[in-house]
Design a protein around this motif. Structure first.
Motif, PDB file in Angstrom:
ATOM      1  N   ARG A  57      57.206  44.324  50.389  1.00 46.23           N
ATOM      2  CA  ARG A  57      56.365  44.809  49.281  1.00 46.23           C
ATOM      3  C   ARG A  57      55.371  43.742  48.812  1.00 46.23           C
ATOM      4  NH1 ARG A  57      58.669  49.755  48.721  1.00 46.23           N
ATOM      5  NH2 ARG A  57      57.329  50.438  47.028  1.00 46.23           N
ATOM      6  N   LEU A  58      54.310  43.640  49.559  1.00 45.46           N
ATOM      7  CA  LEU A  58      53.229  42.701  49.264  1.00 45.46           C
ATOM      8  C   LEU A  58      51.901  43.399  49.558  1.00 45.46           C
ATOM      9  CD1 LEU A  58      51.865  39.864  48.893  1.00 45.46           C
ATOM     10  CD2 LEU A  58      52.471  39.400  51.267  1.00 45.46           C
ATOM     11  N   ILE A  59      51.004  43.336  48.585  1.00 52.04           N
ATOM     12  CA  ILE A  59      49.666  43.910  48.790  1.00 52.04           C
ATOM     13  C   ILE A  59      48.602  42.877  48.408  1.00 52.04           C
ATOM     14  CG2 ILE A  59      50.388  46.316  48.426  1.00 52.04           C
ATOM     15  CD1 ILE A  59      49.135  46.168  45.594  1.00 52.04           C
ATOM     16  N   VAL A  60      47.448  43.007  49.016  1.00 48.82           N
ATOM     17  CA  VAL A  60      46.306  42.188  48.606  1.00 48.82           C
ATOM     18  C   VAL A  60      45.153  43.139  48.294  1.00 48.82           C
ATOM     19  CG1 VAL A  60      47.018  40.156  49.927  1.00 48.82           C
ATOM     20  CG2 VAL A  60      45.474  41.807  50.994  1.00 48.82           C
ATOM     21  N   LEU A  61      44.359  42.767  47.306  1.00 49.68           N
ATOM     22  CA  LEU A  61      43.251  43.605  46.867  1.00 49.68           C
ATOM     23  C   LEU A  61      42.047  42.738  46.559  1.00 49.68           C
ATOM     24  CD1 LEU A  61      45.091  45.735  44.165  1.00 49.68           C
ATOM     25  CD2 LEU A  61      44.253  46.629  46.306  1.00 49.68           C
ATOM     26  N   GLU A  62      40.892  43.323  46.744  1.00 46.90           N
ATOM     27  CA  GLU A  62      39.676  42.636  46.353  1.00 46.90           C
ATOM     28  C   GLU A  62      39.164  43.241  45.059  1.00 46.90           C
ATOM     29  OE1 GLU A  62      35.607  42.980  48.376  1.00 46.90           O
ATOM     30  OE2 GLU A  62      36.422  41.098  49.115  1.00 46.90           O
ATOM     31  N   GLU A  63      38.857  42.384  44.110  1.00 44.30           N
ATOM     32  CA  GLU A  63      38.347  42.872  42.831  1.00 44.30           C
ATOM     33  C   GLU A  63      36.833  42.997  42.899  1.00 44.30           C
ATOM     34  OE1 GLU A  63      40.308  41.732  39.066  1.00 44.30           O
ATOM     35  OE2 GLU A  63      41.158  40.131  40.278  1.00 44.30           O
ATOM     36  N   GLU A  64      36.380  43.974  43.648  1.00 50.25           N
ATOM     37  CA  GLU A  64      34.936  44.163  43.855  1.00 50.25           C
ATOM     38  C   GLU A  64      34.695  45.656  44.033  1.00 50.25           C
ATOM     39  OE1 GLU A  64      31.433  44.061  43.915  1.00 50.25           O
ATOM     40  OE2 GLU A  64      32.017  41.968  44.200  1.00 50.25           O
ATOM     41  N   SER A  65      33.869  46.217  43.176  1.00 46.33           N
ATOM     42  CA  SER A  65      33.676  47.664  43.260  1.00 46.33           C
ATOM     43  C   SER A  65      32.478  48.033  44.136  1.00 46.33           C
ATOM     44  CB  SER A  65      33.503  48.251  41.863  1.00 46.33           C
ATOM     45  OG  SER A  65      32.429  47.617  41.230  1.00 46.33           O
ATOM     46  N   ASP A  66      31.628  47.065  44.414  1.00 50.76           N
ATOM     47  CA  ASP A  66      30.434  47.349  45.208  1.00 50.76           C
ATOM     48  C   ASP A  66      30.771  47.279  46.703  1.00 50.76           C
ATOM     49  OD1 ASP A  66      27.997  47.504  46.430  1.00 50.76           O
ATOM     50  OD2 ASP A  66      27.020  46.003  45.178  1.00 50.76           O
ATOM     51  N   LYS A  67      30.747  48.457  47.331  1.00 46.94           N
ATOM     52  CA  LYS A  67      31.128  48.566  48.744  1.00 46.94           C
ATOM     53  C   LYS A  67      30.303  47.645  49.655  1.00 46.94           C
ATOM     54  CE  LYS A  67      32.779  52.473  51.467  1.00 46.94           C
ATOM     55  NZ  LYS A  67      32.655  53.920  51.699  1.00 46.94           N
ATOM     56  N   ILE A  80      49.722  40.623  45.255  1.00 45.98           N
ATOM     57  CA  ILE A  80      50.775  41.036  44.332  1.00 45.98           C
ATOM     58  C   ILE A  80      52.046  41.422  45.096  1.00 45.98           C
ATOM     59  CG2 ILE A  80      51.398  42.628  42.431  1.00 45.98           C
ATOM     60  CD1 ILE A  80      49.038  40.712  41.780  1.00 45.98           C
ATOM     61  N   ILE A  81      53.147  40.909  44.587  1.00 50.52           N
ATOM     62  CA  ILE A  81      54.462  41.161  45.167  1.00 50.52           C
ATOM     63  C   ILE A  81      55.187  42.216  44.333  1.00 50.52           C
ATOM     64  CG2 ILE A  81      56.728  40.028  45.394  1.00 50.52           C
ATOM     65  CD1 ILE A  81      54.906  37.502  46.084  1.00 50.52           C
ATOM     66  N   ASN A  82      55.890  43.089  44.997  1.00 53.04           N
ATOM     67  CA  ASN A  82      56.679  44.146  44.347  1.00 53.04           C
ATOM     68  C   ASN A  82      55.886  44.909  43.277  1.00 53.04           C
ATOM     69  OD1 ASN A  82      58.798  43.136  45.927  1.00 53.04           O
ATOM     70  ND2 ASN A  82      59.574  41.849  44.283  1.00 53.04           N
ATOM     71  N   PRO A  83      54.685  45.373  43.601  1.00 57.45           N
ATOM     72  CA  PRO A  83      53.888  46.075  42.586  1.00 57.45           C
ATOM     73  C   PRO A  83      54.469  47.460  42.263  1.00 57.45           C
ATOM     74  CG  PRO A  83      52.830  46.263  44.718  1.00 57.45           C
ATOM     75  CD  PRO A  83      54.028  45.363  44.918  1.00 57.45           C
ATOM     76  N   VAL A  84      54.422  47.807  40.986  1.00 55.88           N
ATOM     77  CA  VAL A  84      54.913  49.127  40.541  1.00 55.88           C
ATOM     78  C   VAL A  84      53.919  49.698  39.546  1.00 55.88           C
ATOM     79  CG1 VAL A  84      56.843  50.397  39.498  1.00 55.88           C
ATOM     80  CG2 VAL A  84      57.292  48.225  40.617  1.00 55.88           C
ATOM     81  N   ILE A  85      53.611  50.970  39.689  1.00 52.82           N
ATOM     82  CA  ILE A  85      52.752  51.632  38.715  1.00 52.82           C
ATOM     83  C   ILE A  85      53.648  52.106  37.569  1.00 52.82           C
ATOM     84  CG2 ILE A  85      51.262  53.636  38.286  1.00 52.82           C
ATOM     85  CD1 ILE A  85      50.258  53.160  41.230  1.00 52.82           C
ATOM     86  N   VAL A  86      53.346  51.631  36.356  1.00 52.20           N
ATOM     87  CA  VAL A  86      54.210  51.939  35.215  1.00 52.20           C
ATOM     88  C   VAL A  86      53.572  52.953  34.267  1.00 52.20           C
ATOM     89  CG1 VAL A  86      55.561  49.813  35.314  1.00 52.20           C
ATOM     90  CG2 VAL A  86      53.428  49.830  34.025  1.00 52.20           C
ATOM     91  N   GLY A  87      52.328  53.285  34.509  1.00 54.08           N
ATOM     92  CA  GLY A  87      51.685  54.299  33.670  1.00 54.08           C
ATOM     93  C   GLY A  87      50.444  54.814  34.349  1.00 54.08           C
ATOM     94  N   SER A  88      50.127  56.095  34.140  1.00 55.14           N
ATOM     95  CA  SER A  88      48.883  56.625  34.696  1.00 55.14           C
ATOM     96  C   SER A  88      48.321  57.688  33.775  1.00 55.14           C
ATOM     97  CB  SER A  88      49.098  57.165  36.105  1.00 55.14           C
ATOM     98  OG  SER A  88      50.072  58.176  36.105  1.00 55.14           O
ATOM     99  N   GLU A  89      47.003  57.782  33.765  1.00 56.99           N
ATOM    100  CA  GLU A  89      46.300  58.715  32.888  1.00 56.99           C
ATOM    101  C   GLU A  89      45.130  59.337  33.616  1.00 56.99           C
ATOM    102  OE1 GLU A  89      44.868  57.502  28.905  1.00 56.99           O
ATOM    103  OE2 GLU A  89      46.187  55.786  29.242  1.00 56.99           O
ATOM    104  N   GLU A  90      44.884  60.587  33.328  1.00 58.42           N
ATOM    105  CA  GLU A  90      43.708  61.323  33.816  1.00 58.42           C
ATOM    106  C   GLU A  90      43.689  61.394  35.351  1.00 58.42           C
ATOM    107  OE1 GLU A  90      40.128  59.743  32.006  1.00 58.42           O
ATOM    108  OE2 GLU A  90      41.239  59.252  30.197  1.00 58.42           O
TER     109      GLU A  90
END
Ligand code: NI
Length: 171
Positions: A57-67, A80-90
């Motif tokens: 459980r390891l993910i990497v992400l780029e903080e860039e919205s411009d494709k 991020i290690i062991n990431p969990v979504i703890v809330g979601s809206e809309e």
């Protein structure tokens, strides 16, 4: 750093449920660094460890919205290690792609805003509220850790069309 081989559909490792990371050791750090390098050179928005054949459980992400700027040196990246979504809206429908499904894009409904928790590679607690592109990327990458691909959200008709086209396609 080393470039890792990105596993593509229908590689069975993409369907494995990834194991939690109990200890951040040198191997974990090396894996995260190599995943970042691989994501960057592939111009991906994110990468999960199972996509490089390691079901943890390891993910990497780029903080860039411009494709257009994806993969640029200097873009902020997070591991991020062991990431969990703890809330979601809309909800929001937007186009998605995946490095494990090259050249395939589809519109997928996801939560627009999320709260996510986990641990950084420096063993610091991680918590983030985000929306839009970043929220989508987290949901997509955490799905990978659970053996889920975005094609799983397609209607049965669309999924069958995908399988027919994709498996035959010469890539
Ligand atoms: Ni993906």
């Amino acid at each position: 750093m080393a470039l890792l081989e990105i596993r593509t559909y229908p590689d069975p490792v993409l369907r494995r449920i990834a194991k939690p990371v109990d200890d951040v050791n040198a191997q974990t750090i090396k894996l995260a660094e190599d995943m970042i390098e691989t994501m960057r050179l592939s111009r991906g928005a994110g990468l999960a460890a199972n996509q490089v054949g390691v079901p943890v459980r390891l993910i990497v992400l780029e903080e860039e919205s411009d494709k257009k700027k994806r993969g640029d040196i200097g873009n902020k990246v997070i591991a991020i290690i062991n990431p969990v979504i703890v809330g979601s809206e809309e909800e929001e429908i937007a186009e998605e792609g995946c490095l494990s499904l090259p050249k395939f894009y589809e519109y997928i409904k996801r939560a627009r805003k999320i709260s996510v928790k986990g641990m950084t590679i420096d063993k610091a607690p991680f918590e983030m509220q985000c929306d839009g592109h970043m929220a989508r990327a987290f949901q997509h990458e955490i799905d990978h850790l659970n053996g889920v691909l975005f094609i799983d959200y397609l209607s049965p008709v669309k999924r069958n069309l995908f399988k027919k086209k994709y498996i035959k396609k010469d890539r």
